[in-house]
Design an enzyme around this catalytic site. Structure first.
Site, mmCIF file in Angstrom:
data_model
loop_
_atom_site.group_PDB
_atom_site.id
_atom_site.type_symbol
_atom_site.label_atom_id
_atom_site.label_comp_id
_atom_site.label_asym_id
_atom_site.label_seq_id
_atom_site.Cartn_x
_atom_site.Cartn_y
_atom_site.Cartn_z
ATOM 1 N N HIS A 306 43.205 45.311 41.041
ATOM 2 C CA HIS A 306 44.459 45.585 40.342
ATOM 3 C C HIS A 306 45.489 44.568 40.784
ATOM 4 O O HIS A 306 45.522 44.189 41.950
ATOM 5 C CB HIS A 306 44.955 47.005 40.656
ATOM 6 C CG HIS A 306 45.942 47.498 39.659
ATOM 7 N ND1 HIS A 306 47.278 47.186 39.736
ATOM 8 C CD2 HIS A 306 45.776 48.240 38.533
ATOM 9 C CE1 HIS A 306 47.895 47.747 38.701
ATOM 10 N NE2 HIS A 306 47.014 48.377 37.962
ATOM 11 N N ASP A 363 40.551 53.102 35.809
ATOM 12 C CA ASP A 363 39.490 53.104 34.802
ATOM 13 C C ASP A 363 38.098 53.370 35.366
ATOM 14 O O ASP A 363 37.158 53.576 34.611
ATOM 15 C CB ASP A 363 39.456 51.739 34.084
ATOM 16 C CG ASP A 363 40.710 51.522 33.265
ATOM 17 O OD1 ASP A 363 41.194 52.502 32.684
ATOM 18 O OD2 ASP A 363 41.202 50.389 33.225
HETATM 19 N N1 CMC Z 1 35.083 41.958 40.405
HETATM 20 C C1 CMC Z 1 34.829 40.836 41.137
HETATM 21 N N2 CMC Z 1 35.789 40.013 41.591
HETATM 22 C C2 CMC Z 1 37.063 40.301 41.275
HETATM 23 C C3 CMC Z 1 37.399 41.445 40.515
HETATM 24 C C4 CMC Z 1 36.358 42.272 40.076
HETATM 25 N N3 CMC Z 1 36.623 43.374 39.347
HETATM 26 N N4 CMC Z 1 38.742 41.482 40.350
HETATM 27 C C5 CMC Z 1 39.231 40.416 40.976
HETATM 28 N N5 CMC Z 1 38.223 39.697 41.540
HETATM 29 C C6 CMC Z 1 38.361 38.488 42.380
HETATM 30 C C7 CMC Z 1 38.700 37.270 41.520
HETATM 31 O O1 CMC Z 1 37.528 36.601 41.104
HETATM 32 C C8 CMC Z 1 39.530 36.458 42.490
HETATM 33 O O2 CMC Z 1 38.642 35.872 43.425
HETATM 34 P P1 CMC Z 1 38.979 34.411 44.042
HETATM 35 O O3 CMC Z 1 40.219 34.608 44.855
HETATM 36 O O4 CMC Z 1 37.773 34.085 44.836
HETATM 37 O O5 CMC Z 1 39.182 33.490 42.873
HETATM 38 C C9 CMC Z 1 40.347 37.501 43.243
HETATM 39 O O6 CMC Z 1 39.507 38.697 43.211
HETATM 40 C C10 CMC Z 1 41.706 37.817 42.631
HETATM 41 O O7 CMC Z 1 41.507 38.167 41.276
HETATM 42 P P2 CMC Z 1 42.476 37.810 40.084
HETATM 43 O O8 CMC Z 1 41.745 37.824 38.792
HETATM 44 O O9 CMC Z 1 43.236 36.567 40.423
HETATM 45 O O10 CMC Z 1 43.480 39.038 40.171
HETATM 46 P P3 CMC Z 1 44.512 39.481 39.082
HETATM 47 O O11 CMC Z 1 45.575 40.219 39.800
HETATM 48 O O12 CMC Z 1 44.923 38.317 38.241
HETATM 49 O O13 CMC Z 1 43.675 40.461 38.127
HETATM 50 C C11 CMC Z 1 42.561 42.365 37.326
HETATM 51 C C12 CMC Z 1 43.682 41.834 38.212
HETATM 52 C C13 CMC Z 1 42.712 43.893 37.195
HETATM 53 C C14 CMC Z 1 42.691 41.770 35.913
HETATM 54 C C15 CMC Z 1 41.192 41.996 37.944
HETATM 55 O O14 CMC Z 1 41.061 42.613 39.204
HETATM 56 C C16 CMC Z 1 40.012 42.391 37.040
HETATM 57 O O15 CMC Z 1 39.627 41.587 36.174
HETATM 58 N N6 CMC Z 1 39.426 43.615 37.217
HETATM 59 C C17 CMC Z 1 38.392 44.089 36.333
HETATM 60 C C18 CMC Z 1 39.023 44.591 35.047
HETATM 61 C C19 CMC Z 1 39.704 45.928 35.231
HETATM 62 O O16 CMC Z 1 39.175 46.836 35.846
HETATM 63 N N7 CMC Z 1 40.903 46.059 34.639
HETATM 64 C C20 CMC Z 1 41.663 47.301 34.654
HETATM 65 C C21 CMC Z 1 42.930 47.199 35.439
HETATM 66 S S1 CMC Z 1 43.635 48.815 35.822
HETATM 67 C C22 CMC Z 1 44.114 49.470 34.318
HETATM 68 C C23 CMC Z 1 45.285 48.774 33.749
HETATM 69 O O17 CMC Z 1 46.410 48.943 34.247
HETATM 70 O O18 CMC Z 1 45.086 48.056 32.776
#
Ligand code: CMC
Length: 429
Positions: A306, A363
């Protein structure tokens, strides 16, 4: 000592006012920056940028705190109903007995959709994703209630809010009925908000739906937990569209589209599909965790991570507990719940997830409950939208009513070609 912030840019020094929130959050006000220095700030994904002040929801991602109008989510989950929580978010306080009765009555009274709107459903292919149907139908509401464009009129705003909350539930259920080829079931005034929705989803003209109090309770809980989450992608979209003084129906339709994305609300559908895939593959959970860590695999553990929560998501904890209870209550033994728990257990001990502070989000377990209630996977994001509706409405209202609000219009740093002249077709290489 009081906070002080100064920016030094070349030979200009600029003192920045510090805005302090009621929970002592601090924001550096850069309103004068461009005029004084010629420079702008850049913050990809808005990780450090507050787009507004807001009095609706407080969230502390480090401590796992979520409060609507100051009230902890845990208390609302235990004691409130979705309709009461909607009132709280939209009107800023818990309703009195009379206010709640009046609000509920309004939602009941406005729950039918115009008969002509029913025909819109016939135009969609049977395979249409219900989020596509929902966003179109919500935008279409503005053509049936054109007075909604009068956004300065308090009475119009209130009636539009009631219409939207009441009708989105009907539209969502009709979209489901259309997708399975069953006749639409009209709302029934004697039923509560959530019971009415379940009835429209699952009753058929030939047979009544046996209403189950625990199912109604579970739905109330899930909708409350989704009701607001401050400036997330869809809410920011609603506020941005609203900042152009766009009517409520059109602004919310834009929010529905933003929510649809798999990184946002679409994740609940993706989680369930992922759990199904893991189950069907027969492979070990460890193998899938390894895949999630492998940057070449393109696979992420859906329902994990998140932008704001870096400790735990309080909503996920409440949902996990109630998933156990509900499955037991309905006598369902869903192997996907075991897979989800195992994934969580393995991930939370894994250095990759620990270092990146990745925890189950809202989720991760919600789909298991939705499925137990009989709601199909492709309707999960619609359920999220139904829950998030009061939050979107509250933020749109706050935006519209703010005396200091301006149209949202971010800047950019241009990186395209510099001056470049038109070349006639015959001279082009
Ligand atoms: N599985 C594997 N690796 C992950 C995941 C995951 N679910 N989420 C983040 N990472 C890794 C990402 O690859 C990155 O690694 P590195 O630093 O080595 O490049 C690091 O963690 C930081 O991730 P980010 O994408 O830069 O983080 P963000 O804050 O931009 O994204 C997020 C947040 C929710 C989009 C992301 O965690 C994600 O894609 N999660 C899966 C989708 C999901 O469950 N979304 C629902 C969010 S909660 C409901 C809502 O409010 O919408």
């Amino acid at each position: 000592m009081a906070d002080r912030a100064t920016i030094q840019f070349n030979d200009v020094t600029l003192e920045l006012p510090v805005i302090v929130g009621s929970e002592q959050e601090r924001g550096l006000d850069i309103a004068a920056l461009r005029a004084k220095t010629g420079a702008v700030t850049i913050d990809q994904g808005f990780g450090n940028t507050a787009s507004t002040t807001s009095a609706i929801t407080f969230l502390d991602g480090e401590k796992g705190i979520l409060r609507y109008r100051g009230i902890p989510i845990e208390e609302l989950a235990e004691k409130s109903t979705f309709v009461e929580t909607s009132y709280l978010l939209i009107y800023g306080k818990l309703p009195s007995k009379t206010e709640l009765a009046d609000f509920s009555r309004l939602l009941t009274r406005h729950s039918m959709i115009h008969e002509d709107m029913k025909r819109f459903f016939e135009g969609f292919p049977g395979t249409a994703h219900p989020m596509a149907v929902l966003s179109s139908m919500v935008a279409a509401l503005s053509s049936f209630y054109p007075e909604a464009i009068d956004i300065k009129n308090r009475e119009v705003i209130d009636i539009t809010i009631a219409r939207l909350l009441a009708k989105v539930r009907t539209i969502a259920a009709f979209a489901f009925k259309k997708s399975i080829g069953q006749p639409f079931i009209y709302p029934r005034n004697e039923l509560s908000y959530c019971a009415n929705f379940l009835n429209m989803m699952f009753a058929v003209p030939a047979e009544q739906y046996p209403m189950d109090d625990d199912a109604v309770k579970a739905l109330n809980l899930l909708l409350i937990l989704h009701a607001d989450h401050e400036q997330n992608c869809s809410t920011s979209t609603v506020r941005l569209v609203g900042s152009a003084q766009t009517n409520l129906f059109a602004s919310i339709s834009a929010g529905v589209c933003a929510l649809w994305g798999p990184l946002h609300g679409g994740a609940n559908q993706e989680v369930m599909e992922m759990l199904d895939q893991i189950h069907e593959s027969g492979e070990s959970v460890d193998k899938w965790i390894a895949r999630a860590k492998d940057k070449n695999s393109n696979f992420r553990l859906m329902g994990f991570g998140h932008r704001v929560y870096k400790n735990f998501d309080p909503r996920a904890q409440i949902i996990k507990r109630s998933a156990d209870t509900i499955l037991k209550r309905f006598g369902i033994n869903d192997p996907k719940l075991d897979i989800a728990k195992r994934l969580e257990e393995v991930a939370l001990k894994d250095q990759y997830f620990i270092e990146r502070k990745l925890y189950p989000n809202v989720d991760f377990y919600s789909g298991i409950i939705y499925r137990a209630l009989g709601i199909p996977t492709n309707m999960f994001t619609v359920m999220f939208a139904l829950g998030r509706l009061p939050g979107w409405i509250a933020h749109w209202k706050e935006q519209i009513e703010s005396p200091t609000a301006r149209i949202g219009r971010p800047r950019q740093i241009y990186t395209g070609p510099t001056l470049n002249h038109y070349v006639g077709m015959e001279q082009r290489a």
